[in-house]
Design an enzyme around this catalytic site. Sequence first.
Site, PDB file in Angstrom:
ATOM      1  N   LYS A 120      49.829  45.286  52.503  1.00  0.00           N
ATOM      2  CA  LYS A 120      49.115  43.995  52.549  1.00  0.00           C
ATOM      3  C   LYS A 120      49.854  42.937  51.740  1.00  0.00           C
ATOM      4  CE  LYS A 120      45.366  45.541  50.615  1.00  0.00           C
ATOM      5  NZ  LYS A 120      45.542  46.983  50.434  1.00  0.00           N
ATOM      6  N   ARG A 137      36.542  43.042  50.648  1.00  0.00           N
ATOM      7  CA  ARG A 137      36.655  44.487  50.559  1.00  0.00           C
ATOM      8  C   ARG A 137      35.306  45.158  50.655  1.00  0.00           C
ATOM      9  NH1 ARG A 137      41.787  44.889  47.469  1.00  0.00           N
ATOM     10  NH2 ARG A 137      42.312  47.024  47.024  1.00  0.00           N
ATOM     11  N   ARG A 183      55.885  53.583  44.175  1.00  0.00           N
ATOM     12  CA  ARG A 183      55.651  52.372  43.384  1.00  0.00           C
ATOM     13  C   ARG A 183      55.306  52.734  41.932  1.00  0.00           C
ATOM     14  NH1 ARG A 183      51.293  48.086  45.361  1.00  0.00           N
ATOM     15  NH2 ARG A 183      49.815  49.612  44.572  1.00  0.00           N
ATOM     16  N   ARG A 195      52.443  50.821  37.627  1.00  0.00           N
ATOM     17  CA  ARG A 195      51.084  50.277  37.675  1.00  0.00           C
ATOM     18  C   ARG A 195      50.105  51.363  37.259  1.00  0.00           C
ATOM     19  NH1 ARG A 195      49.443  46.786  42.966  1.00  0.00           N
ATOM     20  NH2 ARG A 195      47.573  48.076  42.921  1.00  0.00           N
ATOM     21  N   ARG A 228      41.191  55.597  45.248  1.00  0.00           N
ATOM     22  CA  ARG A 228      41.324  54.309  45.949  1.00  0.00           C
ATOM     23  C   ARG A 228      41.282  54.500  47.460  1.00  0.00           C
ATOM     24  NH1 ARG A 228      46.641  52.410  43.397  1.00  0.00           N
ATOM     25  NH2 ARG A 228      46.547  50.688  44.866  1.00  0.00           N
TER      26      ARG A 228
HETATM   27  P1  B4P Z   1      50.635  47.041  49.350  1.00  0.00           P
HETATM   28  O1  B4P Z   1      49.700  47.635  50.315  1.00  0.00           O
HETATM   29  O2  B4P Z   1      51.140  45.702  49.658  1.00  0.00           O
HETATM   30  O3  B4P Z   1      49.858  47.189  47.984  1.00  0.00           O
HETATM   31  P2  B4P Z   1      48.883  46.192  47.336  1.00  0.00           P
HETATM   32  O4  B4P Z   1      48.891  44.835  47.954  1.00  0.00           O
HETATM   33  O5  B4P Z   1      49.205  46.246  45.905  1.00  0.00           O
HETATM   34  O6  B4P Z   1      47.456  46.754  47.693  1.00  0.00           O
HETATM   35  P3  B4P Z   1      46.518  47.703  46.902  1.00  0.00           P
HETATM   36  O7  B4P Z   1      45.342  47.950  47.785  1.00  0.00           O
HETATM   37  O8  B4P Z   1      47.316  48.885  46.470  1.00  0.00           O
HETATM   38  O9  B4P Z   1      46.100  46.945  45.579  1.00  0.00           O
HETATM   39  P4  B4P Z   1      45.277  45.616  45.265  1.00  0.00           P
HETATM   40  O10 B4P Z   1      46.138  44.801  44.412  1.00  0.00           O
HETATM   41  O11 B4P Z   1      44.720  44.954  46.485  1.00  0.00           O
HETATM   42  O12 B4P Z   1      52.001  47.871  49.117  1.00  0.00           O
HETATM   43  C1  B4P Z   1      52.100  49.101  48.489  1.00  0.00           C
HETATM   44  C2  B4P Z   1      53.548  49.604  48.364  1.00  0.00           C
HETATM   45  O13 B4P Z   1      54.113  49.896  49.644  1.00  0.00           O
HETATM   46  C3  B4P Z   1      54.508  48.625  47.722  1.00  0.00           C
HETATM   47  O14 B4P Z   1      55.221  49.320  46.726  1.00  0.00           O
HETATM   48  C4  B4P Z   1      55.451  48.171  48.826  1.00  0.00           C
HETATM   49  O15 B4P Z   1      56.774  47.944  48.371  1.00  0.00           O
HETATM   50  C5  B4P Z   1      55.433  49.347  49.773  1.00  0.00           C
HETATM   51  N1  B4P Z   1      55.636  48.958  51.169  1.00  0.00           N
HETATM   52  C6  B4P Z   1      55.097  47.892  51.787  1.00  0.00           C
HETATM   53  N2  B4P Z   1      55.491  47.851  53.094  1.00  0.00           N
HETATM   54  C7  B4P Z   1      56.309  48.956  53.292  1.00  0.00           C
HETATM   55  C8  B4P Z   1      57.028  49.489  54.433  1.00  0.00           C
HETATM   56  N3  B4P Z   1      56.984  48.901  55.633  1.00  0.00           N
HETATM   57  N4  B4P Z   1      57.715  50.627  54.275  1.00  0.00           N
HETATM   58  C9  B4P Z   1      57.775  51.259  53.062  1.00  0.00           C
HETATM   59  N5  B4P Z   1      57.125  50.796  51.950  1.00  0.00           N
HETATM   60  C10 B4P Z   1      56.397  49.660  52.067  1.00  0.00           C
HETATM   61  O16 B4P Z   1      44.020  46.174  44.425  1.00  0.00           O
HETATM   62  C11 B4P Z   1      44.182  46.847  43.190  1.00  0.00           C
HETATM   63  C12 B4P Z   1      42.807  47.059  42.547  1.00  0.00           C
HETATM   64  O17 B4P Z   1      42.217  45.779  42.217  1.00  0.00           O
HETATM   65  C13 B4P Z   1      41.746  47.744  43.399  1.00  0.00           C
HETATM   66  O18 B4P Z   1      41.820  49.151  43.335  1.00  0.00           O
HETATM   67  C14 B4P Z   1      40.445  47.181  42.764  1.00  0.00           C
HETATM   68  O19 B4P Z   1      40.121  47.872  41.583  1.00  0.00           O
HETATM   69  C15 B4P Z   1      40.805  45.769  42.400  1.00  0.00           C
HETATM   70  N6  B4P Z   1      40.458  44.781  43.434  1.00  0.00           N
HETATM   71  C16 B4P Z   1      41.339  43.966  44.082  1.00  0.00           C
HETATM   72  N7  B4P Z   1      40.692  43.162  44.952  1.00  0.00           N
HETATM   73  C17 B4P Z   1      39.365  43.488  44.862  1.00  0.00           C
HETATM   74  C18 B4P Z   1      38.186  43.012  45.525  1.00  0.00           C
HETATM   75  N8  B4P Z   1      38.244  42.050  46.463  1.00  0.00           N
HETATM   76  N9  B4P Z   1      37.004  43.577  45.208  1.00  0.00           N
HETATM   77  C19 B4P Z   1      36.925  44.525  44.257  1.00  0.00           C
HETATM   78  N10 B4P Z   1      37.987  45.024  43.592  1.00  0.00           N
HETATM   79  C20 B4P Z   1      39.213  44.505  43.887  1.00  0.00           C
END
Ligand code: B4P
Length: 187
Positions: free
Chosen positions: A13, A88, A127, A133, A144
Site C-alpha cells: 500500500k 480500516r 522489512r 520497525r 496484524r
Molecule cells: P506496505 O504494504 O506498503 O506496508 P505498509 O504501508 O507499511 O502497511 P502496513 O499495513 O504494514 O502498516 P501501516 O503503516 O498501514 O509494504 C510492506 C513491505 O513490502 C515494504 O517493505 C515494501 O518495500 C515491500 N514491498 C512493497 N511492494 C513490493 C513488491 N511488489 N515486491 C516485493 N516487496 C514489496 O500500519 C501500521 C500500524 O499502524 C497498524 O498495525 C495499526 O496499529 C496502526 N494504524 C495505521 N492506520 C490505522 C487506522 N486507520 N486505524 C487503526 N490503526 C491504524
Amino acid sequence: MFVLILGAPGSGKGTQGKILADRLRLVKITTGDILRAAVKAGTGLGLDAKKYMDAGKLVPDSVILDLIKRELDKPEAKDGAVFDGFPRTAAQAELVDQTLGARGQRLTHVLLLDVTEEELVRRLHGRAALEGRTDDTPETVRTRLQVYQQDTAPLVAHYVPRGVVHRVPGTGSVDEIAGEIKRILGR
Ligand code: B4P
C-alpha cells in the site's frame, strides 16, 4: 479523484500509494506514517497509539477518527487524495463516506492489492531486518494479518456494490504493479 489503496500489511500500500500520488500529484494521507511520526515525537497521540501498534492491533477508532477527519478537511485534500492505511474499520469507512458525501464527493476507486499470505510474511520479515520497525516481529505480523482479515477485509463488501473496487495482483515487480494501477485508472 479519491483513491483508496486497500490490502493486508505488507501488500505494498505504502509503496504503490507513493508512486500513484507522485504521478497524479495528489496528496497521500497515510495514517500509519502519521501515527509513527507521533510516536517518534512522543506526543499524547503517539503515546496512546504505540502500545496498540507494537501489539499489532488497530489504534482504537476513538483515537483515529478525529485524526482522519482533520486530514480530510485539509485544503490539499479538497479535490482528491490517495488514502493509504485507512479506512480500516466500518466506523472509519462511515466517516470517510460522510465527510466526502457532505462535500458532494465520493471515493472513486478502491484498489485492492492481492498478495498471498506467504509472500506478505516474507516481505514483512525482510522489512524487519532492514528497517527494524517494532511491529514487524513474527508474532506481531501474525496478529496484524488476523486483524486485517477480521476488521478490514470486510470493507471490500461495503464498496463492491458501488462498482469502485478493482483487484490488483500485488505480486510482481513494483513497476509492473504500478503499471497495472495506471491501466485500471486510465491515467
Ligand atoms: P506496505 O504494504 O506498503 O506496508 P505498509 O504501508 O507499511 O502497511 P502496513 O499495513 O504494514 O502498516 P501501516 O503503516 O498501514 O509494504 C510492506 C513491505 O513490502 C515494504 O517493505 C515494501 O518495500 C515491500 N514491498 C512493497 N511492494 C513490493 C513488491 N511488489 N515486491 C516485493 N516487496 C514489496 O500500519 C501500521 C500500524 O499502524 C497498524 O498495525 C495499526 O496499529 C496502526 N494504524 C495505521 N492506520 C490505522 C487506522 N486507520 N486505524 C487503526 N490503526 C491504524
